[in-house]
Design a protein around this motif. Structure first.
Motif, PDB file in Angstrom:
ATOM      1  N   PHE A  44      46.314  32.862  42.802  1.00  0.00           N
ATOM      2  CA  PHE A  44      45.208  33.648  42.257  1.00  0.00           C
ATOM      3  C   PHE A  44      44.525  32.887  41.126  1.00  0.00           C
ATOM      4  CE2 PHE A  44      43.497  36.843  39.334  1.00  0.00           C
ATOM      5  CZ  PHE A  44      42.813  37.684  40.194  1.00  0.00           C
ATOM      6  N   LYS A  45      45.341  32.335  40.240  1.00  0.00           N
ATOM      7  CA  LYS A  45      44.794  31.605  39.089  1.00  0.00           C
ATOM      8  C   LYS A  45      44.022  30.366  39.541  1.00  0.00           C
ATOM      9  CE  LYS A  45      46.289  29.644  34.662  1.00  0.00           C
ATOM     10  NZ  LYS A  45      44.945  29.789  34.127  1.00  0.00           N
ATOM     11  N   ALA A  46      44.588  29.664  40.505  1.00  0.00           N
ATOM     12  CA  ALA A  46      43.906  28.457  40.997  1.00  0.00           C
ATOM     13  C   ALA A  46      42.570  28.817  41.630  1.00  0.00           C
ATOM     14  CB  ALA A  46      44.804  27.733  42.008  1.00  0.00           C
ATOM     15  N   TYR A  47      42.536  29.909  42.366  1.00  0.00           N
ATOM     16  CA  TYR A  47      41.278  30.306  43.005  1.00  0.00           C
ATOM     17  C   TYR A  47      40.239  30.687  41.940  1.00  0.00           C
ATOM     18  CZ  TYR A  47      43.688  30.410  47.521  1.00  0.00           C
ATOM     19  OH  TYR A  47      44.385  30.065  48.652  1.00  0.00           O
ATOM     20  N   ASP A  49      40.136  29.596  38.858  1.00  0.00           N
ATOM     21  CA  ASP A  49      39.764  28.443  38.031  1.00  0.00           C
ATOM     22  C   ASP A  49      39.023  27.364  38.813  1.00  0.00           C
ATOM     23  OD1 ASP A  49      40.982  29.621  35.929  1.00  0.00           O
ATOM     24  OD2 ASP A  49      42.869  28.517  36.104  1.00  0.00           O
ATOM     25  N   THR A  50      39.134  27.385  40.116  1.00  0.00           N
ATOM     26  CA  THR A  50      38.575  26.306  40.914  1.00  0.00           C
ATOM     27  C   THR A  50      37.172  26.632  41.430  1.00  0.00           C
ATOM     28  OG1 THR A  50      40.817  25.724  41.587  1.00  0.00           O
ATOM     29  CG2 THR A  50      39.036  24.782  42.887  1.00  0.00           C
ATOM     30  N   ILE A  52      33.559  27.061  41.782  1.00  0.00           N
ATOM     31  CA  ILE A  52      32.461  26.614  40.929  1.00  0.00           C
ATOM     32  C   ILE A  52      31.179  27.405  41.196  1.00  0.00           C
ATOM     33  CG2 ILE A  52      33.197  24.265  40.329  1.00  0.00           C
ATOM     34  CD1 ILE A  52      31.371  23.550  42.892  1.00  0.00           C
ATOM     35  N   HIS A  53      31.337  28.529  41.843  1.00  0.00           N
ATOM     36  CA  HIS A  53      30.210  29.456  42.035  1.00  0.00           C
ATOM     37  C   HIS A  53      29.060  28.782  42.787  1.00  0.00           C
ATOM     38  CE1 HIS A  53      31.688  31.290  37.929  1.00  0.00           C
ATOM     39  NE2 HIS A  53      32.631  31.245  38.851  1.00  0.00           N
ATOM     40  N   HIS A  72      24.805  40.591  47.159  1.00  0.00           N
ATOM     41  CA  HIS A  72      25.925  41.510  46.942  1.00  0.00           C
ATOM     42  C   HIS A  72      26.950  41.425  48.066  1.00  0.00           C
ATOM     43  CE1 HIS A  72      22.847  43.276  44.335  1.00  0.00           C
ATOM     44  NE2 HIS A  72      23.846  43.773  43.639  1.00  0.00           N
ATOM     45  N   VAL A  76      31.612  35.347  47.641  1.00  0.00           N
ATOM     46  CA  VAL A  76      31.803  35.181  46.198  1.00  0.00           C
ATOM     47  C   VAL A  76      31.104  36.309  45.436  1.00  0.00           C
ATOM     48  CG1 VAL A  76      29.830  33.612  45.947  1.00  0.00           C
ATOM     49  CG2 VAL A  76      31.670  33.533  44.262  1.00  0.00           C
ATOM     50  N   GLY A  77      30.040  36.854  46.015  1.00  0.00           N
ATOM     51  CA  GLY A  77      29.372  38.007  45.392  1.00  0.00           C
ATOM     52  C   GLY A  77      30.293  39.213  45.329  1.00  0.00           C
ATOM     53  N   LYS A  80      32.683  38.606  42.577  1.00  0.00           N
ATOM     54  CA  LYS A  80      32.017  38.839  41.292  1.00  0.00           C
ATOM     55  C   LYS A  80      31.963  40.331  40.953  1.00  0.00           C
ATOM     56  CE  LYS A  80      27.774  39.371  38.998  1.00  0.00           C
ATOM     57  NZ  LYS A  80      26.646  38.705  38.422  1.00  0.00           N
ATOM     58  N   GLN A  81      31.821  41.157  41.966  1.00  0.00           N
ATOM     59  CA  GLN A  81      31.700  42.590  41.708  1.00  0.00           C
ATOM     60  C   GLN A  81      33.044  43.304  41.599  1.00  0.00           C
ATOM     61  OE1 GLN A  81      28.198  44.396  44.128  1.00  0.00           O
ATOM     62  NE2 GLN A  81      28.823  42.569  45.242  1.00  0.00           N
ATOM     63  N   TRP A  84      36.321  39.499  39.195  1.00  0.00           N
ATOM     64  CA  TRP A  84      35.925  38.895  37.923  1.00  0.00           C
ATOM     65  C   TRP A  84      35.891  39.909  36.775  1.00  0.00           C
ATOM     66  CZ3 TRP A  84      31.303  35.213  39.601  1.00  0.00           C
ATOM     67  CH2 TRP A  84      31.833  34.195  40.418  1.00  0.00           C
ATOM     68  N   TYR A 127      42.197  36.807  50.586  1.00  0.00           N
ATOM     69  CA  TYR A 127      43.379  37.104  49.763  1.00  0.00           C
ATOM     70  C   TYR A 127      42.964  37.842  48.491  1.00  0.00           C
ATOM     71  CZ  TYR A 127      46.796  36.280  46.097  1.00  0.00           C
ATOM     72  OH  TYR A 127      47.641  36.455  45.036  1.00  0.00           O
TER      73      TYR A 127
END
Lengths: 446, 219
Positions: A44-47, A49-50, A52-53, A72, A76-77, A80-81, A84, A127
């Motif tokens: 989870f942390k690696a995903y 931190d890695t 780059i949007h 939306h 990745v959107g 974000k919702q 994040w 995941y």
């Protein structure tokens, strides 16, 4: 109000609303942090931190493509919702946020993992969505219809509230029906030491019993040494995997494997279902601590492939209509069965009209990942969210396809909704429908 | 001025490399520790063969479906990353510094080539920033940190280019170049720029899953 015109954000789910009315900000925060801190780790942390949007995953998602590239709906959107803000605010989010998260994670992501193959870093957004679902489960806010299936699993060890006598009765009924056609056919129950245990999903005895008939006919004709359990463990389906109720997932997978162990079979063959394959082959076995399933699991596609390849099953006459093939995510990106599926198609039919993209790059049916199981409130939004699949189907139809082969139950139902909604004149079939129709039946039956 | 230069070229450079290498080592070790503690199954699924298979397929430009669907971004991304690493490693003026300090030297690129590469990096950063603004699906997931990372990345190249061409003349631009370069190195392990390390690992893991378990391509 006509459901057809509802925006996804206007859909009301009674189960979700009831749960939200009981939640407090403190409870929400405690649950989110317990999952994020207690149940996630390096992955989870690696995903987080890695990433780059860059948005490259957007092109992968049928919801994004079908919703006119609305950000939306990009993978990745959706992160974000949901994820994040949970991380950034250390779990301090309100009930409106959770309502939105339920809609996104449960009904706007099929966990199909297509985006994984579009991300340069291989970030598994499916995941991340399952982490959100786990939080929603622990908040008790899983969509009503989906939660009902999980309750059924917990109470009956099958997905459809099928009682023990109904199960056995259905098998006997199908055996009787089939014996009218093939007099020596049996559906062997609890035959210890058989080579194969055949397991199905609960919707088969519930309302698609003819599939059990067809499977029995195929097993009989191919001379397979097989059995089915009369007791719990006969159902290989797993909606708890999709609600994030992993404790129940573990129980039902253990029951399934234990049924096979009790019958001392060499392997489990399962019907044409995608999510069940995911659960038995990938998710459920891991929860129980098995890197690979403790009893080998063979999906129907691979099983038919073997039967046709070895000549145990012979085709009397090929299926006369041109067909197109839907690649179910869970057996293609989840099991690599796409070439075997094509071998089976070519054995059965002369004319395969491919949809594009296909194989590992297929578009999901839009029903998978438990999305269709969230039920009627979300049906129209689900169909609208997969316009690209409708376009693929239209294209195949316009090039002459008559029949759509969908070797997965969820795909079958989801594609049916799309075909019906858009008026695409395609007949949807399982492999077993066509095999049963076209195979040699040496017993002298018709 | 001389003492400032000596500070930037001495202790500050040491600190930057310490943060860079130390930070990356720390990140790697803490990630491995965390995997062992909470998700040890990851180790049992890792496969060298399928990790490399996945990484190699993604290292070929325009090979993966994800690359092909975005040809311009793909082209820019590859040229950007190659230039980003090759220019500072193979520029004569850097190799001279390594030679003077450690008696280490290696093959260098002609200054004109490095000049072009430098401009490529800056132009690519501008392209990425513009793409963030113009593409709705990228704008939606962009925040200030994304633009700051681009500034952080471009700064040593902008200042390096100006220092090399002596615009303006004098030592200040060189010092700005050194400071911005050191800042970039030091911050890589502590920002999402750490994808230079973690990206290989996430790719390797998913490549292993797709190769050994799912029997499917992940590109």
């Amino acid at each position: 109000m006509n459901e057809r015109h509802k925006e996804p954000s206007e859909i009301m789910d009674d189960g979700v609303e009831a749960a939200l009315s009981r939640l407090t900000p403190e409870k929400i925060q405690a649950v989110i942090n317990s999952v994020l801190k207690g149940e996630t780790g390096a992955r989870f942390k690696a995903y987080m931190d890695t990433c780059i949007h860059c948005g490259l995953c957007s092109e992968a998602c049928q919801f994004f493509l079908s919703r006119d590239r609305d950000p939306h709906y990009s993978p990745v959107g959706k992160v974000k919702q949901t994820v994040w803000p949970m991380v950034k605010n250390k779990g301090r989010v309100d009930t409106d946020f959770i309502r939105r998260a339920v809609r996104i994670a449960h009904t706007e992501c099929n966990l199909c993992k297509r985006c994984v193959a579009f991300c340069p870093f291989g970030i598994d957004i499916a995941y991340l969505m399952t982490v959100v679902r786990r939080i929603i489960h622990k908040l008790g806010a899983t969509p009503l219809y989906l939660q009902d299936t999980a309750h059924s699993h917990a109470s009956t060890m099958n997905q459809m509230w099928v009682k023990e006598d109904e199960w056995i009765d259905t098998l006997q009924w199908q055996e009787d029906e089939a014996r009218a056609e093939i007099p020596s056919l049996r559906i062997p129950l609890d035959k210890e030491g058989a080579e194969i245990m055949y397991s199905v999903i609960a919707p088969e005895p519930k309302f698609q019993a003819q599939l059990i008939y067809q499977a029995a006919a195929i097993m009989h004709v191919a001379g397979v040494d097989w059995t089915m359990p009369s007791d719990i463990g006969w159902d290989n389906s797993d909606m708890a995997m999709f609600t994030g109720d992993y404790e129940i997932m573990g129980r039902i997978k253990r029951t399934h494997f234990e049924a096979a162990t009790r019958l001392r079979v060499k392997k489990i063959v399962m019907g044409e279902c995608g999510h069940a394959f995911r659960s038995v082959y990938d998710t459920g076995n891991r929860w129980l601590g098995w890197a690979q399933p403790p009893v080998p699991i063979v999906h129907a596609i691979a099983f038919y492939y073997d039967l046709l390849k070895t000549g145990k099953l012979r085709i009397a006459r090929k299926y006369s209509h041109p067909v197109t093939l839907h690649d179910p995510c869970n057996v293609v990106r989840g099991g690599g069965l796409h070439e075997k599926a094509r071998y089976v198609v070519h054995q059965l039919c002369d004319n395969l009209i491919e949809m594009h993209p296909n194989r590992e790059h297929n578009y999901c049916c839009g029903a998978g990942g438990g999305v269709i199981n969230c039920g009627p409130p979300y049906k129209n939004a689900r169909v609208a969210g997969n316009r690209v699949k409708a376009e693929q189907l239209f294209d195949a139809k316009s090039r002459g396809a008559h029949t759509l082969i969908a070797p997965c139950h969820n795909c079958h139902s989801g594609l049916h909704d799309i075909v019906h909604h858009h008026g695409i004149d395609l007949e949807i079939k399982f492999f077993s429908d066509i095999i049963y129709e076209c195979m040699e039946k040496p017993d002298g039956s018709e | 001025m001389t003492s400032l230069y000596a500070f930037v070229a001495g202790p500050l450079a040491w600190a930057a490399f310490l943060f860079f290498f130390g930070g990356l080592c720390y990140r790697l070790l803490s990630m491995l520790r965390q995997v062992r503690q909470s998700e040890p199954f990851i180790f049992s699924y890792m496969s060298l063969r399928y990790s490399l298979r996945s990484i190699l397929h993604w290292l070929i430009p325009f090979f993966a479906m994800g690359w092909r669907r975005n040809p311009i971004l793909t082209g820019v991304t590859f040229i950007f990353h190659i230039s980003l690493i090759a220019a500072p490693v193979f520029i004569v003026s850097h190799v001279v510094l390594w030679d003077e300090a450690w008696n280490l030297s290696w093959w260098t690129l002609p200054d004109a080539v490095v000049d072009v590469m430098t401009l490529v990096v800056v132009a690519a950063c501008l392209f990425f920033a513009l793409r963030r603004v113009l593409r709705p699906e990228v704008r939606f997931v962009s925040d200030a940190s994304d633009y700051l990372l681009l500034v952080l990345t471009a700064a040593p190249f902008v200042t390096g280019f100006l220092a090399y061409h002596q615009w303006p003349a004098g030592p200040w631009m060189t010092i700005a170049h050194m400071v911005s370069g050191e800042l970039l190195l030091a911050l890589i392990p502590f920002t999402r720029l750490r994808h230079m390390l973690s990206g290989w690992l996430t790719r390797a893991y998913i490549g292993s899953e797709f190769g050994a378990v799912r029997h499917a391509r992940d590109w």
